[in-house]
Enzyme design. Structure first.
Site, PDB file in Angstrom:
ATOM      1  N   ASP A 141      -3.837   4.476  -5.859  1.00 43.26           N
ATOM      2  CA  ASP A 141      -3.802   6.111  -5.471  1.00 43.26           C
ATOM      3  C   ASP A 141      -2.828   6.849  -6.204  1.00 43.26           C
ATOM      4  O   ASP A 141      -1.602   7.178  -5.688  1.00 43.26           O
ATOM      5  CB  ASP A 141      -3.553   5.911  -3.775  1.00 43.26           C
ATOM      6  CG  ASP A 141      -4.522   5.374  -3.238  1.00 43.26           C
ATOM      7  OD1 ASP A 141      -5.616   4.987  -3.568  1.00 43.26           O
ATOM      8  OD2 ASP A 141      -4.500   5.020  -1.690  1.00 43.26           O
ATOM      9  N   ARG A 155      -7.897  -3.645  -5.391  1.00 44.40           N
ATOM     10  CA  ARG A 155      -6.490  -3.132  -5.517  1.00 44.40           C
ATOM     11  C   ARG A 155      -5.379  -4.135  -5.568  1.00 44.40           C
ATOM     12  O   ARG A 155      -4.502  -4.024  -6.341  1.00 44.40           O
ATOM     13  CB  ARG A 155      -6.278  -2.271  -4.263  1.00 44.40           C
ATOM     14  CG  ARG A 155      -5.152  -1.071  -4.597  1.00 44.40           C
ATOM     15  CD  ARG A 155      -4.895  -0.267  -3.541  1.00 44.40           C
ATOM     16  NE  ARG A 155      -4.987  -0.524  -2.182  1.00 44.40           N
ATOM     17  CZ  ARG A 155      -4.789   0.411  -1.150  1.00 44.40           C
ATOM     18  NH1 ARG A 155      -5.001   1.613  -1.309  1.00 44.40           N
ATOM     19  NH2 ARG A 155      -4.185  -0.140  -0.052  1.00 44.40           N
ATOM     20  N   ASP A 194     -10.511  -3.395  -1.195  1.00 42.69           N
ATOM     21  CA  ASP A 194      -9.270  -2.758  -1.023  1.00 42.69           C
ATOM     22  C   ASP A 194      -8.606  -2.883   0.111  1.00 42.69           C
ATOM     23  O   ASP A 194      -8.920  -3.775   0.833  1.00 42.69           O
ATOM     24  CB  ASP A 194     -10.120  -1.004  -0.915  1.00 42.69           C
ATOM     25  CG  ASP A 194      -9.002  -0.039  -1.092  1.00 42.69           C
ATOM     26  OD1 ASP A 194      -8.063  -0.331  -1.790  1.00 42.69           O
ATOM     27  OD2 ASP A 194      -9.180   1.138  -0.687  1.00 42.69           O
ATOM     28  N   HIS A 226     -12.724   8.942  -9.197  1.00 42.03           N
ATOM     29  CA  HIS A 226     -12.468   8.765  -7.868  1.00 42.03           C
ATOM     30  C   HIS A 226     -11.478   9.759  -7.428  1.00 42.03           C
ATOM     31  O   HIS A 226     -10.529  10.182  -8.341  1.00 42.03           O
ATOM     32  CB  HIS A 226     -11.932   7.242  -7.551  1.00 42.03           C
ATOM     33  CG  HIS A 226     -11.682   6.974  -6.127  1.00 42.03           C
ATOM     34  ND1 HIS A 226     -12.948   7.003  -5.239  1.00 42.03           N
ATOM     35  CD2 HIS A 226     -10.773   6.456  -5.309  1.00 42.03           C
ATOM     36  CE1 HIS A 226     -12.575   6.735  -3.984  1.00 42.03           C
ATOM     37  NE2 HIS A 226     -11.318   6.516  -3.949  1.00 42.03           N
ATOM     38  N   ASP A 238       0.990  -1.220  -0.106  1.00 48.70           N
ATOM     39  CA  ASP A 238       0.029  -0.019   0.057  1.00 48.70           C
ATOM     40  C   ASP A 238       1.117   1.185  -0.092  1.00 48.70           C
ATOM     41  O   ASP A 238       1.237   1.807   0.928  1.00 48.70           O
ATOM     42  CB  ASP A 238      -0.819  -0.035   1.378  1.00 48.70           C
ATOM     43  CG  ASP A 238      -1.755   1.254   1.177  1.00 48.70           C
ATOM     44  OD1 ASP A 238      -1.778   1.773   0.528  1.00 48.70           O
ATOM     45  OD2 ASP A 238      -2.508   1.314   2.350  1.00 48.70           O
ATOM     46  N   ASP A 276     -17.355   4.594  -0.756  1.00 51.91           N
ATOM     47  CA  ASP A 276     -15.939   4.418   0.068  1.00 51.91           C
ATOM     48  C   ASP A 276     -16.185   4.184   1.470  1.00 51.91           C
ATOM     49  O   ASP A 276     -17.547   4.165   1.927  1.00 51.91           O
ATOM     50  CB  ASP A 276     -14.991   5.720  -0.074  1.00 51.91           C
ATOM     51  CG  ASP A 276     -13.435   5.159  -0.078  1.00 51.91           C
ATOM     52  OD1 ASP A 276     -12.968   4.294   0.518  1.00 51.91           O
ATOM     53  OD2 ASP A 276     -12.773   5.518  -0.935  1.00 51.91           O
TER      54      ASP A 276
END
Ligand SMILES: *[C@@H]1O[C@H](CO)[C@@H](O)[C@H](O)[C@H]1NC(C)=O
Ligand SMILES: *[C@@H]1O[C@H](CO)[C@@H](O)[C@H](O)[C@H]1NC(C)=O
Ligand SMILES: *[C@@H]1O[C@H](CO)[C@@H](O)[C@H](O)[C@H]1NC(C)=O
Ligand SMILES: *[C@@H]1O[C@H](CO)[C@@H](O)[C@H](O)[C@H]1NC(C)=O
Ligand SMILES: *[C@@H]1O[C@H](CO)[C@@H](O)[C@H](O)[C@H]1NC(C)=O
Length: 850
Positions: free
Chosen positions: A530, A514, A453, A588, A211, A339
């Site tokens: 992201d 993700r 996610d 997004h 991440d 979300d």
């Protein structure tokens, strides 16, 4: 969304820039096994003991003896169907973990049809001797050839297997003698053509699902997913290797002239289990790979529409308001996304009682205008007695453990959290069952997709590189490091099963994930995580999604507009224009970014976005047909130029252009303030490209500066191809379901054109289980347009409203460019309206235009 946005709001606002945290995420020099293996000199550690060689119908086995003391290794080499070999090397009595969930069934062996042996080597061959693998004894290597051409060499020089107290790393080298360029090893924010790495220079490409907030462009840093597949490509052949291993890996890559292109794999743990794919074309090598890991099933048609998301639409009123504004401003929308803030305290499968007091009413309102809802569901579970998911998983012993056997607890959105142990089939069943209408309360069929996610998995602890500790324990006493890279894959496997059960397998599940791994295409779509509202990230969307498409994961997109920061209106417009040409199309943005739904933008920007959305919806039949063809062949939906034009070395590094299928060429405009861009028209003298947005025609002779306006990016149709569209654009895919088709083509030098069209119910698995679909060929020859059945027992009407023929005029023999003239037919030669001609999809229908 991601961790960093919560804590670095001030940095964001003040500097408008982000950087990955290199303190947290290590480079090779800070990882012991990588440092050790990377600097190891070629040492010929092992030789084949010829006395130990045995062969059976499809497998050769032999012992590899260490040249200077140590443990014997066992080599097995198996012939597989589809021009593939499998190589396994491990210690005698190895305790290494073997992956069980990744492959799409057991690979099908094929018998050797030749075994030849001399004093220094043994050669086995398959497929009527067209494929061979020659094992040399000392120095040990395996040379793989197809039709006499040496394509892949497993390089024994650099083979090392170690066992330490904390891990069991190994390394090996692979050479691609025909290749001049390496591709693959998703996921990095990197050019499509892999760069050369080397000690003292660029770090090796790392595969460790992470991440990483504020990831950087053109970087070998690990991102959210791992696909350990490397293709070596050159004008004469394409081949590949797939390392079936889910531990952390680093890959050193060198693309150079034929004969020197090679890679060096360094892996932390698990098995050396390598598939060798002999191509010899890009199409074949991709098919060989998807034969092993599977294809995506068809998405429901709404998935191919436009999606609107934000971190977060945090009240039911806001959700309804956004949906209504899309309608009133005439923007297409198929789904709206929630979300994490919709949950009650980040407890998944619950609703926040204050902000979403009546989720059913909200879903009914969305359904009233044919919109779907997608909600986020993460793998971390809030530690809270009384929360049914936590209580149930704890009671059934379904969480990941610490090395000492206690339940692991780490920090994530809810605060203290435990992590589902998805390696345990019981955990997958339990978590999957939470998606049922009964367990995920106040959900209706309008909640039609799920967003998984934070499933690398993300743990808010920098000292652990933001994930579970390497020595955490999974089901069956498996250390986390052995399976780290499939944690997200297993998460989506659980969700997929749960969604099938939720609807009694009557609907094709839709999941966005993700984290991903080789084979994730069977369960989920991906997006690139992201990203940042900056021009290089727009280009990265093409680079990463082209890469994932040649590695099986066809449903790929990026956060349109950029997740962090605020895009300029120009960047925002260009992103919609490009997003319309990538398989998964969702906007997004993060909490700190300004609201940016298209209807909030100035009128002129709204106009540009409206055109982009309409372009997407007009081409839905193209997207859907290609998605179906992928389910049969494994072929990518969007393709890099080298895939379709493998012999043209000047396209090998092109990654600002894509081909949608074979017939549509798109050039991203990822440059600010430009009035023209260079477009490479491929195909040599054989191809001609016809503009979608003007009457421009270009021969396939390479690079040309093409003018661009604010309204359009360069899009060209291939002469000789057929593009089937639905030109009446309505609010969403559902409302366009039974609309008729418009056929576009330009005939080639032989006065012909060819295309296909696929139609089904858009929802169910009847296409797969009952052949309930219509799949037709469309052939143009002169003034005849012939529509004939390919396969399928369905009875979906093929209603042709218009046939648009674009005839090239003003293009003298040998010239680069010209113009076309459009001729629109709405009737056939007898004057009958085309849409009134009954086309029998099961039989041949000829439409005579003159
Ligand atoms: C959505 O609306 C349609 C048309 O009114 C209706 O048939 C369908 O049952 C509704 N679906 C849900 C999930 O409410
Ligand atoms: C699934 O099947 C069960 C048992 O036949 C039935 O009760 C339920 O309503 C079905 N659910 C859906 C979503 O079709
Ligand atoms: C046109 O026909 C010739 C002769 O059959 C063939 O060689 C050529 O490939 C054809 N061209 C196209 C674009 O199909
Ligand atoms: C078109 O179809 C007609 C009738 O079937 C046939 O006579 C003619 O040769 C066809 N033309 C071409 C170019 O295929
Ligand atoms: C297809 O068309 C031909 C000629 O019109 C006809 O003889 C035949 O029965 C048709 N086949 C089907 C399956 O409808």
């Amino acid at each position: 969304m991601m961790f960093k946005s919560l804590f670095f709001v001030i940095t964001l606002v003040v500097t408008q820039s982000l950087a990955a945290d290199h303190n947290t995420f290590k480079d090779c020099s800070r990882v012991d096994f990588c440092t050790n293996l990377r600097t190891r000199q070629p040492s010929n550690d092992y030789s084949v003991d010829p006395d130990t060689i045995t062969t059976n119908a499809n497998t050769l086995s032999a012992t590899l003896r260490p040249n200077s003391g140590g443990t014997d290794l066992v080599l097995t080499l198996t012939g597989l169907q589809e021009d593939t070999f499998r190589v396994k090397i491990k210690e005698v009595d190895s305790g290494r973990y073997e992956l069980v969930d990744v492959l799409d069934g057991e690979p099908k062996p094929t018998d050797f049809n030749g075994v030849a042996r001399d004093d220094t080597s043994i050669t086995v061959s398959t497929n009527s001797n067209s494929n061979s693998a020659r094992v040399t004894f000392s120095p040990f290597s395996i040379e793989f050839s197809k039709d006499g051409l040496l394509e892949v060499v497993f390089d024994g020089d650099k083979l090392t297997l170690l066992e330490t107290e904390v891990n069991a790393p190994f390394s090996f080298g692979v050479k691609f003698p025909q290749a001049v360029q390496l591709y693959g090893i998703h996921e990095h924010c990197e050019t499509l053509a892999l760069k050369n790495t080397a000690p003292g220079g660029t770090d090796p490409y790392r595969l460790k699902n992470s991440d990483v907030g504020g990831f950087e462009i053109e970087s070998p840093m690990a991102l959210y997913g791992s696909i350990p597949v490397l293709y070596g490509h050159g004008p004469k052949a394409t081949s590949g290797v797939f390392l079936h291993n889910a531990a952390q890996q680093w890959v050193e890559t060198t693309s150079s002239s034929a004969g020197t292109t090679q890679a060096y794999f360094m892996t932390e743990a698990g098995c050396l289990d390598l598939f060798v794919l002999l191509g010899p074309t890009p199409t074949q090598v991709v098919r060989q790979y998807t034969q092993l890991t599977g294809t995506a099933h068809l998405p429901q048609i709404w998935v191919l529409g436009y999606h609107q998301s934000r971190y977060s639409y945090d009240t039911q009123e806001l959700v309804k308001d956004v949906a209504a504004n899309f309608d009133s401003h005439n923007f297409q929308l198929d789904a709206i996304w929630l979300d994490i803030d919709y949950t009650d305290g980040f407890k998944y499968f619950t609703w926040n009682p204050d902000t979403f007091s009546d989720p059913v009413e909200m879903q009914n309102v969305l359904n009233g205008t044919n919109k779907k809802l997608v909600t986020i569901i993460d793998p971390h579970i809030k530690v809270e007695e009384g929360y049914n998911v936590y209580d149930g998983a704890l009671a059934k012993d379904l969480f990941v453990k610490n090395a000492d056997g206690s339940v692991f607890q780490g920090s994530c959105w809810p605060g203290l959290s435990s992590y589902m142990d998805f390696l345990n089939p019981e955990a997958r069943d339990f978590y999957g069952s939470m998606y049922s209408y009964e367990n995920f309360q106040s959900t209706t069929a309008t909640l039609a997709g799920i967003w998984n996610d934070m499933n690398e998995p993300s743990v808010f602890d920098n000292s652990l590189e933001m994930t579970l500790p390497a020595d955490a324990i999974h089901h069956g006493n498996v250390k986390h490091q052995e399976i780290h890279n499939i944690y997200g894959f297993l998460h989506t496997m659980s969700t997929h099963k749960g969604l099938l059960e939720r609807d009694n397998a009557t609907k094709r599940p839709f999941i966005l994930t993700r984290s991903h791994f080789a084979g994730s295409q069977r369960f989920a779509a991906i997006w690139t995580g992201d990203n940042t509202a900056d021009w290089p990230y727009l280009l990265a969307e093409v680079q990463e999604c082209l890469n994932s498409n040649i590695l099986g994961i066809v449903l790929c997109g990026s956060d349109v507009g950029g997740f962090f920061n605020n895009p300029s209106n120009e960047l925002y417009e260009r992103w919609y224009q490009l997003g319309a040409w990538l398989p998964f199309f969702r906007a997004h943005s993060t909490k700190d970014a300004e609201r940016r739904e298209p209807y909030l933008k100035p009128e002129d920007t709204q106009g540009v976005v409206r055109t982009a959305l309409q372009t997407r919806y007009k081409h839905l039949p193209v997207w859907y047909t290609l998605a179906f063809e992928h389910t049969i062949t494994g072929d990518p939906i969007v393709r890099p130029l080298f895939y379709q034009y493998p012999e043209d070395v000047s396209v090998y590094k092109i990654d600002d252009q894509l081909l949608l299928g074979r017939d549509i060429l798109v050039r991203a405009v990822a440059e600010a303030g430009v009035e023209s861009v260079d477009v490479y028209f491929p195909g040599g003298g054989n191809e001609v490209w016809v503009s979608e947005t003007s009457d421009d025609v270009q021969a396939g002779n390479g690079k040309v500066a093409i003018p661009v306006t604010r309204e359009n990016i360069p899009v060209y149709y291939r002469r000789g191809g057929i593009v089937v569209r639905k030109d009446t654009v309505r609010s969403n895919t559902a409302e366009m379901a039974s609309d008729s088709f418009t056929i576009y083509y330009t005939v080639d030098e032989n006065n012909t054109a060819h295309g296909t069209l696929y139609i089904d119910d858009g929802v169910s698995f009847k296409y797969r289980d009952e052949n309930d679909y219509t799949y037709v060929n469309i052939e143009v020859s002169g003034d005849n347009v012939t529509i004939s059945n390919i396969q399928g027992d369905g009875n979906y009407p093929v209603i042709i409203e218009k046939i648009v023929r674009r005839d090239i005029v003003q293009m003298p023999e040998g010239s680069q460019s010209g113009r076309y003239k459009e001729i629109v037919h709405t009737t056939d030669a007898s004057g009958q309206l085309l849409k009134n001609v009954k086309i029998d999809p099961k039989n041949k229908t000829v439409l005579r235009l003159k």
